[in-house]
Write a protein that holds these residues in place. Sequence first.
Motif, PDB file in Angstrom:
ATOM      1  N   VAL A 135       0.853  -1.193   0.000  1.00  0.00           N
ATOM      2  CA  VAL A 135       0.000   0.000   0.000  1.00  0.00           C
ATOM      3  C   VAL A 135       0.888   1.242   0.000  1.00  0.00           C
ATOM      4  CG1 VAL A 135      -1.832   1.246   1.198  1.00  0.00           C
ATOM      5  CG2 VAL A 135      -1.789  -1.264   1.237  1.00  0.00           C
ATOM      6  N   MET A 136       0.569   2.187  -0.890  1.00  0.00           N
ATOM      7  CA  MET A 136       1.353   3.411  -1.011  1.00  0.00           C
ATOM      8  C   MET A 136       0.437   4.631  -1.011  1.00  0.00           C
ATOM      9  SD  MET A 136       4.150   2.202  -3.889  1.00  0.00           S
ATOM     10  CE  MET A 136       2.918   1.459  -4.984  1.00  0.00           C
ATOM     11  N   VAL A 137       1.050   5.793  -0.920  1.00  0.00           N
ATOM     12  CA  VAL A 137       0.342   7.069  -0.954  1.00  0.00           C
ATOM     13  C   VAL A 137       0.961   7.911  -2.057  1.00  0.00           C
ATOM     14  CG1 VAL A 137      -0.084   9.224   0.315  1.00  0.00           C
ATOM     15  CG2 VAL A 137      -0.303   7.010   1.481  1.00  0.00           C
ATOM     16  N   CYS A 138       0.112   8.537  -2.858  1.00  0.00           N
ATOM     17  CA  CYS A 138       0.610   9.371  -3.959  1.00  0.00           C
ATOM     18  C   CYS A 138      -0.127  10.701  -3.976  1.00  0.00           C
ATOM     19  CB  CYS A 138       0.422   8.641  -5.294  1.00  0.00           C
ATOM     20  SG  CYS A 138       0.955   9.604  -6.735  1.00  0.00           S
ATOM     21  N   LEU A 139       0.574  11.768  -3.681  1.00  0.00           N
ATOM     22  CA  LEU A 139       0.065  13.136  -3.806  1.00  0.00           C
ATOM     23  C   LEU A 139       1.216  14.038  -4.222  1.00  0.00           C
ATOM     24  CD1 LEU A 139      -1.755  11.950  -1.148  1.00  0.00           C
ATOM     25  CD2 LEU A 139      -2.721  14.242  -1.407  1.00  0.00           C
ATOM     26  N   ASN A 140       0.872  15.121  -4.882  1.00  0.00           N
ATOM     27  CA  ASN A 140       1.854  16.137  -5.266  1.00  0.00           C
ATOM     28  C   ASN A 140       3.015  15.531  -6.051  1.00  0.00           C
ATOM     29  OD1 ASN A 140       2.534  18.938  -5.239  1.00  0.00           O
ATOM     30  ND2 ASN A 140       4.103  18.532  -3.699  1.00  0.00           N
ATOM     31  N   GLN A 141       2.698  14.552  -6.903  1.00  0.00           N
ATOM     32  CA  GLN A 141       3.662  13.915  -7.806  1.00  0.00           C
ATOM     33  C   GLN A 141       4.708  13.084  -7.070  1.00  0.00           C
ATOM     34  OE1 GLN A 141       1.366  14.858 -10.175  1.00  0.00           O
ATOM     35  NE2 GLN A 141       3.108  14.711 -11.563  1.00  0.00           N
ATOM     36  N   GLU A 142       4.485  12.751  -5.797  1.00  0.00           N
ATOM     37  CA  GLU A 142       5.411  11.912  -5.046  1.00  0.00           C
ATOM     38  C   GLU A 142       4.713  10.638  -4.577  1.00  0.00           C
ATOM     39  OE1 GLU A 142       8.657  15.033  -3.174  1.00  0.00           O
ATOM     40  OE2 GLU A 142       7.169  14.123  -1.838  1.00  0.00           O
TER      41      GLU A 142
END
Length: 328
Positions: A135-142
């Motif tokens: 499981v990952m998190v992706c916001l603001n191109q990161e």
Amino acid sequence: MRTNAEGLLVPAVSGDELTASIPALKEIAEISSTQVSNLPSAQMSPNKTLELRQHIIDTLTDESIAGIVIVHGTDTLEETAFLLDASLGDNQLHNKPVVLTGAMRSNDQLSSDGMANLLAAVRVTSDDDSLKRGVMVCLNQEIHSARYVRKMDTSSLHTFCSPQFTALGRISHNQTVQYLVPAQRFTPHIDVSRETSELPRVDIINMYAGADASLLHASIKLGAQAIVVQAVGASSVNLELYDGIVQAIEQGVAVVIASRSPLGLCEPVYGYKGGGQTLAELGTCFAHDLPAHKARLYTQLLLSRSQHNNDDAIDHIQKGFQQLKLPH
């Protein structure tokens, strides 16, 4: 989110409306959406996350599905991501990615980031290099791991960071996914059954100058089966909380020590009464790099598994947190 007639920010559109508003999604993948809930993220709870977990397990059994993107409010996004990452094994994920994303600005603001974040999250989920990362998190191109990601700013677009580690990767200017870290799982998996729908009560008690043990005692009286103490510095509490921890452990209540400091490890350092070494001698365990709110979730999962296996809770939790120290 959107601004309602009273000028207040409230939950906004459905999944179908979100995907329909971004035509570029169709160029990346075939998208289908399911609305599990539509709540402000402050209303999320571990039990609601377990409902989401069951949906993920069922959905990923479909071989035609490459991964899942979860659109989530940002205030508790890191908790949902971490609970999912800790409780979903590779066999349940089928090595497919689950990526959480959200927005710091509402859809009706000129500088809204929601569409760009959703587009980036779909790119990440569709990328072959995203396999076997959990499981990952992706916001603001990161891209960030569920274990290390933190919301660090109340309003900045660059709010999600991994202060104890690094971003796993990023989406470049040409919209390709670039990973900086080899594929691996960072959170040791806790095996809880698919049918688990409720977790034991675990409360967080804060240490601060002048704190006493009244809230700790109240939590136990209200049914807390374990306590996470957010200590100061490396792992210290005052004499009042120390005495309260002694009493808690005598009652069979597990105690986990976390630190309120955002950087550094929570470890038994000091030998004075209330210092980490004396807390370790009592039988407490230490959250290492986990902040208190993630340590609480990890403790809840460990308690649930110990009860299912009829294991000693304190011993099971100690062994579970020892796993967090292993290199990954």
